[in-house]
Design an enzyme around this catalytic site. Structure first.
Site, PDB file in Angstrom:
ATOM      1  N   HIS A 100      32.894 -68.140  21.373  1.00  0.00           N
ATOM      2  CA  HIS A 100      31.664 -68.812  20.937  1.00  0.00           C
ATOM      3  C   HIS A 100      30.407 -67.993  21.223  1.00  0.00           C
ATOM      4  O   HIS A 100      29.302 -68.521  21.196  1.00  0.00           O
ATOM      5  CB  HIS A 100      31.552 -70.189  21.591  1.00  0.00           C
TER       6      HIS A 100
ATOM      7  N   CYS B 221      21.564 -57.330  10.031  1.00  0.00           N
ATOM      8  CA  CYS B 221      22.556 -56.248  10.027  1.00  0.00           C
ATOM      9  C   CYS B 221      23.719 -56.492  10.983  1.00  0.00           C
ATOM     10  O   CYS B 221      24.622 -55.660  11.085  1.00  0.00           O
ATOM     11  CB  CYS B 221      21.887 -54.905  10.336  1.00  0.00           C
TER      12      CYS B 221
ATOM     13  N   SER C 110      37.863 -80.060  26.436  1.00  0.00           N
ATOM     14  CA  SER C 110      37.999 -81.457  26.021  1.00  0.00           C
ATOM     15  C   SER C 110      39.112 -81.694  25.020  1.00  0.00           C
ATOM     16  O   SER C 110      39.563 -82.823  24.844  1.00  0.00           O
ATOM     17  CB  SER C 110      36.673 -81.945  25.416  1.00  0.00           C
TER      18      SER C 110
ATOM     19  N   LEU D  13      39.651 -82.292  34.765  1.00  0.00           N
ATOM     20  CA  LEU D  13      39.251 -83.447  35.565  1.00  0.00           C
ATOM     21  C   LEU D  13      39.754 -84.732  34.930  1.00  0.00           C
ATOM     22  O   LEU D  13      40.272 -85.628  35.601  1.00  0.00           O
ATOM     23  CB  LEU D  13      37.721 -83.502  35.684  1.00  0.00           C
TER      24      LEU D  13
END
Length: 232
Positions: A108, A119, A176, A201
Site C-alpha cells: 500500500h 512520470c 481485519s 486481537l
C-alpha cells in the site's frame, strides 16, 4: 527435510501497539476525516492541501514510533529461518525496517516516499510535503504521497502472488480480513495446500479460512510463534 517457505501478511494491528492508530480507533487521525476525503484520488483532486496535511501528520507520527516485539521477532525470523520468509505489509509505516527487517513488500505504499503523478518517479519524502512540490526527475509540480489509495491497484501484486503460489505457511497478523486483495491471500495459500495461521486481537472477517487462530496481542503471539518455528 526442506525448511518451509513462509509468507507473512501484516496489517494495522501490528503497529497499533507502537502507538499508530487503526481505522477503527476513536480519537485518532482517521477518526477526524472521511476516508473519501483523504484516501482516494478524488479526495486529492478536490482538496490536495487537506490530503497532504493528513499524510504529513501521519508521517510525523510514524517517525516518532518505535518497533515492538512483534516487529523484532519477524526480523529475527527473516534472519535465522533456513527457508524463505516473505514479509508483506498493508502498513505504510517503516516499523518493520526499524525492527531489523531488510526485505519488506509495502503493498500500500510508504509514508517516507513521494511519488510523481506525471512520470511515476519516487524519492524520499520530506517530513512535511507541500502541495505542488516539484518532481526531482521531470520538474513537474505533481508530487503526491506514495500511498495506494482506495480505488488504486496495490503495488507488487505479481511478486506477492508468486510467493503465495509457493507458500508452505501463510500467516496473517493484525489484519481485519475485509480489505481486498489482501483479504484473499489466505484463499490463495489454501489453494496450494499451505498451513494458514491468524494472529489478531479480534478474529478477522475471514477467520474461518485459517487452520490455526491465535488471539492476543501481536507483541506476545508473534514472538511465541517465531520461537516455535526457529526451534524446529
Amino acid at each position: 527435510m526442506t525448511a518451509p517457505s513462509i509468507v507473512i501478511l501484516t496489517g494495522a494491528g501490528i503497529s497499533a501497539e507502537s502507538g499508530l492508530g487503526t481505522f477503527r480507533d476513536e480519537g485518532g487521525l482517521w477518526a477526524q476525516h472521511r476516508i473519501e476525503d483523504v484516501a482516494t484520488p478524488e479526495g486529492f483532486a478536490r482538496n490536495p492541501q487537506l490530503v497532504v496535511d493528513f499524510y504529513n501528520a501521519r508521517r510525523a507520527q510514524a517517525a516518532e514510533a518505535s518497533p515492538n516485539a512483534a516487529h523484532r521477532a519477524l526480523a529475527q525470523l527473516q534472519a535465522e529461518h533456513a527457508g524463505s520468509v516473505t514479509l508483506v505489509t498493508q502498513n505504510v509505516d517503516d516499523l518493520h525496517e526499524k525492527g531489523g527487517s531488510t526485505d519488506v513488500i509495502h503493498m500500500h505504499g510508504a509514508l517516507n516516499s513521494a511519488l510523481c503523478a506525471t512520470c511515476e518517479h519516487r524519492w524520499p519524502a520530506p517530513l512535511a510535503m507541500s502541495v505542488g512540490q516539484d518532481c526531482p526527475n521531470c520538474a513537474g509540480p505533481t508530487a503526491r504521497p506514495d500511498i495506494v489509495w482506495f480505488g488504486e491497484i496495490p503495488y507488487h501484486m505479481e511478486r506477492i502472488e508468486r510467493t503465495l503460489a509457493n507458500a508452505d505457511v501463510f500467516v496473517a497478523i493484525g489484519t481485519s480480513g475485509n480489505v481486498y486483495p489482501a483479504a484473499g491471500f489466505v484463499q490463495m495459500a489454501r489453494h496450494v495446500g499451505a498451513e494458514t495461521i491468524e494472529m489478531n486481537l479480534e478474529p478477522g472477517e475471514n477467520v474461518g479460512l485459517f487452520d490455526d487462530v491465535r488471539p492476543g496481542k501481536a507483541s506476545e503471539t508473534v514472538p511465541n510463534w517465531v520461537a516455535e518455528i526457529l526451534a524446529g
